[in-house]
Design a protein around this motif. Structure first.
Motif, PDB file in Angstrom:
ATOM      1  N   ARG A 110       0.841  -1.207   0.000  1.00 54.30           N
ATOM      2  CA  ARG A 110       0.000   0.000   0.000  1.00 54.30           C
ATOM      3  C   ARG A 110       0.870   1.249   0.000  1.00 54.30           C
ATOM      4  N   PHE A 111       0.330   2.302  -0.572  1.00 58.32           N
ATOM      5  CA  PHE A 111       0.977   3.605  -0.465  1.00 58.32           C
ATOM      6  C   PHE A 111      -0.006   4.567   0.187  1.00 58.32           C
ATOM      7  N   SER A 112       0.492   5.718   0.564  1.00 62.90           N
ATOM      8  CA  SER A 112      -0.281   6.668   1.359  1.00 62.90           C
ATOM      9  C   SER A 112      -1.620   7.015   0.709  1.00 62.90           C
ATOM     10  N   PRO A 113      -2.707   6.967   1.473  1.00 61.44           N
ATOM     11  CA  PRO A 113      -4.003   7.375   0.927  1.00 61.44           C
ATOM     12  C   PRO A 113      -4.050   8.875   0.625  1.00 61.44           C
ATOM     13  N   ASN A 114      -3.077   9.608   1.112  1.00 55.48           N
ATOM     14  CA  ASN A 114      -3.003  11.046   0.851  1.00 55.48           C
ATOM     15  C   ASN A 114      -2.086  11.383  -0.316  1.00 55.48           C
ATOM     16  N   PHE A 115      -1.532  10.366  -0.993  1.00 55.13           N
ATOM     17  CA  PHE A 115      -0.631  10.586  -2.117  1.00 55.13           C
ATOM     18  C   PHE A 115      -1.359  11.335  -3.222  1.00 55.13           C
ATOM     19  N   ARG A 116      -0.753  12.416  -3.703  1.00 56.85           N
ATOM     20  CA  ARG A 116      -1.421  13.281  -4.685  1.00 56.85           C
ATOM     21  C   ARG A 116      -1.004  13.031  -6.121  1.00 56.85           C
ATOM     22  N   GLY A 117      -0.040  12.178  -6.360  1.00 53.78           N
ATOM     23  CA  GLY A 117       0.309  11.855  -7.740  1.00 53.78           C
ATOM     24  C   GLY A 117       1.795  11.847  -7.993  1.00 53.78           C
ATOM     25  N   PRO A 118       2.199  11.188  -9.079  1.00 53.82           N
ATOM     26  CA  PRO A 118       3.610  11.002  -9.397  1.00 53.82           C
ATOM     27  C   PRO A 118       4.223  12.116 -10.245  1.00 53.82           C
ATOM     28  N   ALA A 119       3.525  13.220 -10.399  1.00 51.02           N
ATOM     29  CA  ALA A 119       4.048  14.301 -11.233  1.00 51.02           C
ATOM     30  C   ALA A 119       5.361  14.812 -10.667  1.00 51.02           C
ATOM     31  N   GLY A 120       6.345  14.872 -11.511  1.00 46.86           N
ATOM     32  CA  GLY A 120       7.657  15.363 -11.113  1.00 46.86           C
ATOM     33  C   GLY A 120       8.182  16.284 -12.194  1.00 46.86           C
ATOM     34  N   ASP A 121       9.403  16.038 -12.598  1.00 45.57           N
ATOM     35  CA  ASP A 121      10.035  16.824 -13.649  1.00 45.57           C
ATOM     36  C   ASP A 121       9.341  16.547 -14.983  1.00 45.57           C
ATOM     37  N   ALA A 122       9.384  17.495 -15.890  1.00 46.32           N
ATOM     38  CA  ALA A 122       8.778  17.320 -17.211  1.00 46.32           C
ATOM     39  C   ALA A 122       9.548  16.318 -18.059  1.00 46.32           C
ATOM     40  N   THR A 123      10.790  16.041 -17.691  1.00 42.59           N
ATOM     41  CA  THR A 123      11.634  15.112 -18.443  1.00 42.59           C
ATOM     42  C   THR A 123      11.704  13.778 -17.720  1.00 42.59           C
ATOM     43  N   LEU A 124      11.456  12.707 -18.458  1.00 46.44           N
ATOM     44  CA  LEU A 124      11.630  11.355 -17.928  1.00 46.44           C
ATOM     45  C   LEU A 124      13.000  10.864 -18.376  1.00 46.44           C
ATOM     46  N   ARG A 125      13.855  10.585 -17.412  1.00 43.91           N
ATOM     47  CA  ARG A 125      15.196  10.088 -17.720  1.00 43.91           C
ATOM     48  C   ARG A 125      15.140   8.569 -17.746  1.00 43.91           C
ATOM     49  N   ILE A 126      15.552   7.988 -18.864  1.00 48.64           N
ATOM     50  CA  ILE A 126      15.496   6.542 -19.064  1.00 48.64           C
ATOM     51  C   ILE A 126      16.907   5.977 -18.964  1.00 48.64           C
ATOM     52  N   GLY A 127      17.110   5.116 -17.984  1.00 50.41           N
ATOM     53  CA  GLY A 127      18.392   4.440 -17.798  1.00 50.41           C
ATOM     54  C   GLY A 127      19.566   5.343 -17.501  1.00 50.41           C
ATOM     55  N   PRO A 128      19.412   6.379 -16.653  1.00 50.91           N
ATOM     56  CA  PRO A 128      20.538   7.291 -16.426  1.00 50.91           C
ATOM     57  C   PRO A 128      21.713   6.636 -15.702  1.00 50.91           C
ATOM     58  N   SER A 129      21.462   5.565 -14.948  1.00 51.82           N
ATOM     59  CA  SER A 129      22.577   4.922 -14.251  1.00 51.82           C
ATOM     60  C   SER A 129      22.426   3.407 -14.278  1.00 51.82           C
ATOM     61  N   VAL A 130      22.046   2.886 -15.425  1.00 50.43           N
ATOM     62  CA  VAL A 130      21.806   1.450 -15.533  1.00 50.43           C
ATOM     63  C   VAL A 130      22.999   0.750 -16.184  1.00 50.43           C
ATOM     64  N   GLN A 131      23.368  -0.377 -15.613  1.00 47.89           N
ATOM     65  CA  GLN A 131      24.411  -1.214 -16.195  1.00 47.89           C
ATOM     66  C   GLN A 131      23.706  -2.285 -17.018  1.00 47.89           C
ATOM     67  N   GLY A 132      23.388  -1.935 -18.229  1.00 53.49           N
ATOM     68  CA  GLY A 132      22.627  -2.795 -19.116  1.00 53.49           C
ATOM     69  C   GLY A 132      21.814  -1.925 -20.045  1.00 53.49           C
ATOM     70  N   GLU A 133      20.646  -2.415 -20.428  1.00 53.06           N
ATOM     71  CA  GLU A 133      19.829  -1.626 -21.344  1.00 53.06           C
ATOM     72  C   GLU A 133      18.344  -1.792 -21.073  1.00 53.06           C
ATOM     73  N   ILE A 134      17.635  -0.706 -21.338  1.00 57.22           N
ATOM     74  CA  ILE A 134      16.180  -0.713 -21.355  1.00 57.22           C
ATOM     75  C   ILE A 134      15.824  -0.926 -22.815  1.00 57.22           C
ATOM     76  N   GLN A 135      15.175  -2.026 -23.128  1.00 58.46           N
ATOM     77  CA  GLN A 135      14.928  -2.378 -24.525  1.00 58.46           C
ATOM     78  C   GLN A 135      13.596  -1.861 -25.042  1.00 58.46           C
ATOM     79  N   ALA A 136      12.617  -1.728 -24.174  1.00 51.80           N
ATOM     80  CA  ALA A 136      11.304  -1.219 -24.563  1.00 51.80           C
ATOM     81  C   ALA A 136      10.631  -0.642 -23.319  1.00 51.80           C
ATOM     82  N   LEU A 137       9.791   0.355 -23.529  1.00 53.17           N
ATOM     83  CA  LEU A 137       9.128   1.024 -22.413  1.00 53.17           C
ATOM     84  C   LEU A 137       7.743   1.482 -22.837  1.00 53.17           C
ATOM     85  N   ARG A 138       6.761   1.225 -21.963  1.00 51.88           N
ATOM     86  CA  ARG A 138       5.412   1.760 -22.116  1.00 51.88           C
ATOM     87  C   ARG A 138       4.991   2.318 -20.764  1.00 51.88           C
ATOM     88  N   ILE A 139       4.377   3.469 -20.784  1.00 57.90           N
ATOM     89  CA  ILE A 139       3.801   4.031 -19.569  1.00 57.90           C
ATOM     90  C   ILE A 139       2.320   4.249 -19.842  1.00 57.90           C
TER      91      ILE A 139
END
Length: 162
Positions: A110-139
């Motif tokens: 469970r997460f907080s019932p008062n959570f207002r949403g995942p909005a953060g930065d306008a830019t989504l950084r994909i794999g900024p510190s990953v040792q490997g690869e992100i091959q496909a992504l869907r949100i």
């Protein structure tokens, strides 16, 4: 009362294919957090797992998939489902709903019932510190059903990188 203006009981889902050379914890797979930490992040966790971190600027929640599911140098399908109705996070890894296994009583958190949403930065950084690869992504802008996540795994098993 907020009369539905702050909590719309919505959710979101992150569906990705990845292959990691290392399972070291703390590798950031996806990140839209601001410098203050507001937003969401998907990262590797201890024990061969992936965790999602949710921060709305007021509170932070996190949940990891069952440990031991990821293997280095092997292609995996990971889906994090954040359901804003019941305030529950679930994971589906390689077509299987995480049920807690031997590590815990159940596979959802469970997460907080008062959570207002995942909005953060306008830019989504994909794999900024990953040792490997992100091959496909869907949100998805909703909490997808477990059956949809399993179907996405079945449809992608013969795809790129397999």
């Amino acid at each position: 009362a907020d009369y539905g203006s702050k909590d719309l009981h919505q959710g979101f889902s992150v569906d990705l294919w990845l292959q990691l050379r290392s399972l070291a914890p703390g590798q950031v797979l996806l990140d839209n957090r601001t410098p203050e930490g507001k937003g969401f992040c998907l990262q590797t966790a201890a024990g061969g797992a992936v965790e999602i971190v949710l921060n709305d600027g007021r509170s932070e929640s996190r949940w990891a998939c069952d440990p031991g599911l990821l293997r280095a140098n092997q292609r995996h399908h990971v889906v994090a489902i954040v359901d804003g109705g019941p305030k529950v996070i679930t994971f589906v890894v390689d077509g299987r709903l995480c049920d807690g296994g031997d590590a815990r009583q159940f596979g959802w958190g469970r997460f907080s019932p008062n959570f207002r949403g995942p909005a953060g930065d306008a830019t989504l950084r994909i794999g900024p510190s990953v040792q490997g690869e992100i091959q496909a992504l869907r949100i998805y802008r909703r909490a997808i059903r477990t059956s949809e996540a399993v179907g996405n795994y079945a449809a992608g098993r013969g795809g790129p990188g397999s």
